[in-house]
Design an enzyme around this catalytic site. Sequence first.
Site, mmCIF file in Angstrom:
data_model
loop_
_atom_site.group_PDB
_atom_site.id
_atom_site.type_symbol
_atom_site.label_atom_id
_atom_site.label_comp_id
_atom_site.label_asym_id
_atom_site.label_seq_id
_atom_site.Cartn_x
_atom_site.Cartn_y
_atom_site.Cartn_z
ATOM 1 N N GLU A 290 46.467 -26.844 -43.972
ATOM 2 C CA GLU A 290 46.009 -28.235 -44.021
ATOM 3 C C GLU A 290 45.664 -28.643 -45.451
ATOM 4 O O GLU A 290 45.041 -27.896 -46.195
ATOM 5 C CB GLU A 290 44.779 -28.388 -43.123
ATOM 6 C CG GLU A 290 44.165 -29.770 -43.114
ATOM 7 C CD GLU A 290 42.840 -29.804 -42.384
ATOM 8 O OE1 GLU A 290 42.406 -30.901 -42.002
ATOM 9 O OE2 GLU A 290 42.223 -28.734 -42.190
ATOM 10 N N LYS A 354 47.336 -36.979 -38.488
ATOM 11 C CA LYS A 354 46.287 -36.506 -37.588
ATOM 12 C C LYS A 354 45.805 -37.662 -36.721
ATOM 13 O O LYS A 354 45.537 -38.764 -37.204
ATOM 14 C CB LYS A 354 45.137 -35.916 -38.396
ATOM 15 C CG LYS A 354 44.090 -35.183 -37.561
ATOM 16 C CD LYS A 354 43.073 -34.487 -38.466
ATOM 17 C CE LYS A 354 42.076 -33.676 -37.661
ATOM 18 N NZ LYS A 354 41.086 -32.991 -38.529
ATOM 19 N N CYS A 407 43.982 -29.060 -37.851
ATOM 20 C CA CYS A 407 42.597 -28.596 -37.839
ATOM 21 C C CYS A 407 42.048 -28.548 -36.418
ATOM 22 O O CYS A 407 42.619 -27.923 -35.541
ATOM 23 C CB CYS A 407 41.748 -29.467 -38.758
ATOM 24 S SG CYS A 407 40.081 -28.841 -39.063
#
Length: 533
Positions: A290, A354, A407
């Site tokens: 990430e 995301k 994540c």
Amino acid sequence: MERLAGKVMLLSGWPRIALAVFAGAIGALALPPFGVFATLFLSFTLLVWLVDGSTGNPGGGIASRLRSAFAIGWLFGFGYFVANLWWLGNALLVDAEEFAWAIPLAVLGVPAYLAIFYGLATALARAFWSDGVGRLAALGAAFGVAEWLRSFVLTGFPWNAVGYGAMPVPLMMQSDAVLGIFGVSALAVFVFSAPALLGTVKGKVIGLTAAVLLAAAHVGFGAWRLNVADEKLTVGDGKKTTIRIVQPLIDQAQKLDDTNRAEIFEEHLRLTSAPLTSGETRPDIVVWPETSVPFILTENPDALARIAEVLEEGQVLVTGAVRSENAGAGVAPRYYNSIYVIDSDGQIISAADKVHLVPYGEYVPYESVLASLGITEAIAMPGGFTAASSRSLLTLPGGALLYPLICYEAIFPNEIGNDVERTSALLNVTNDGWFGATPGPYQHFQQARLRAVENGLFLIRGANTGISAVIDPFGRVVRGLGYNQKGVIDATISSAKVANWSNNSRQWYFWLVVALMSVIAVASRLSFKSHAN
């Protein structure tokens, strides 16, 4: 045992409060990196006896009993979450000068909020409480619902659901493929509570027998499923793909220092071109964690050219990066926590943003409401991220698809849509460097690997400081690199997938478990009341 149960039930004041907090805290040892699931037997046995003693004020009626039960559940939850989430404060120490003031909110405030769900669970269970096995069923059903609610209320934070404590190893993970984490949590609470029956007169034989049978089914199903694992990998063409995962071990404070950007980027490139390990062939796909790219790629054509120099013909790089989007004249650009797929010509050929951002870490929830109340200092967050409106799949050369989980998106099982069935593998990129050398990275890793079990797919997991790994569809580590280690992982995965239950099926089975346990609880309660009269 009956004498001990009686003493626990009759506790009052500070000893009662302390025991409730202890009961929750000791249960945290069931979670990674410890995995001592037997501690949950002690936790929930004590919880049942404490709820047995939640009689409320004399003459206070049902409302008083429910308040007393809520208090016990809240104290239990507070102990549990402080013991397993204390490491949240470590993220604030990375920039201590700016955020140290918020450590009490992270270490105590978050657990205090999450404990409300466990308080509601014990209060709900207390409404259907009886003197036998029915109260265990009531507690299991209530905790299952509480864990489900915790997954979406106020954006959700289902970290460390009780069921994870019942699944420390692949042998004990397979039930998750059928029931999901919430169904496993409901049944786990019933089983872990069963020793409480040794301290009461009624329900010993039937309750303990049921608990033993459930535990045996849990382990037996896992053993059977792992035994026939190769036979069940039957869906898909079985195309082999070689993956290289780069674990650069970049200190979080260093990542925040703008002067280190070029050095960080070059370190990723060096590891990308490192010699092969473990006898694997040249990787088809290289994975960086990430936000690995320390600048806006689309504004740095030289960086894309450097990537093209390092990648061999036909290779692709899948990397976490920050993506910017022009919002119009006079408006600040929007930033997204993203994943790019870059080919060997240095072209960005696919991207995904995301969807589920970290509250107060990547954005401020309900910012306009807080601002209208005059709360501006606490919500000031320059440079926050914007959430994507929907999830995009990553397309690789040749048309293969990866399902991206950035994540902590990997802790939300119900947010993985049906389009996962079209993909070849799950991809989880993360930066757990914020957590430091705490239980956090280990807990995150366990939750991510359960998504592989649920969806019957390989999981490719790249983490800046670890734990990076390739996980097979049964939760087994094919190859991995531990926390706080620098290096690369080379492994081969198959596009074949397990013929698995769908997410919709798991939700139906979860509610079926809750319904059956609720029927047992209500029937026991009615029988209890009739005998009492």
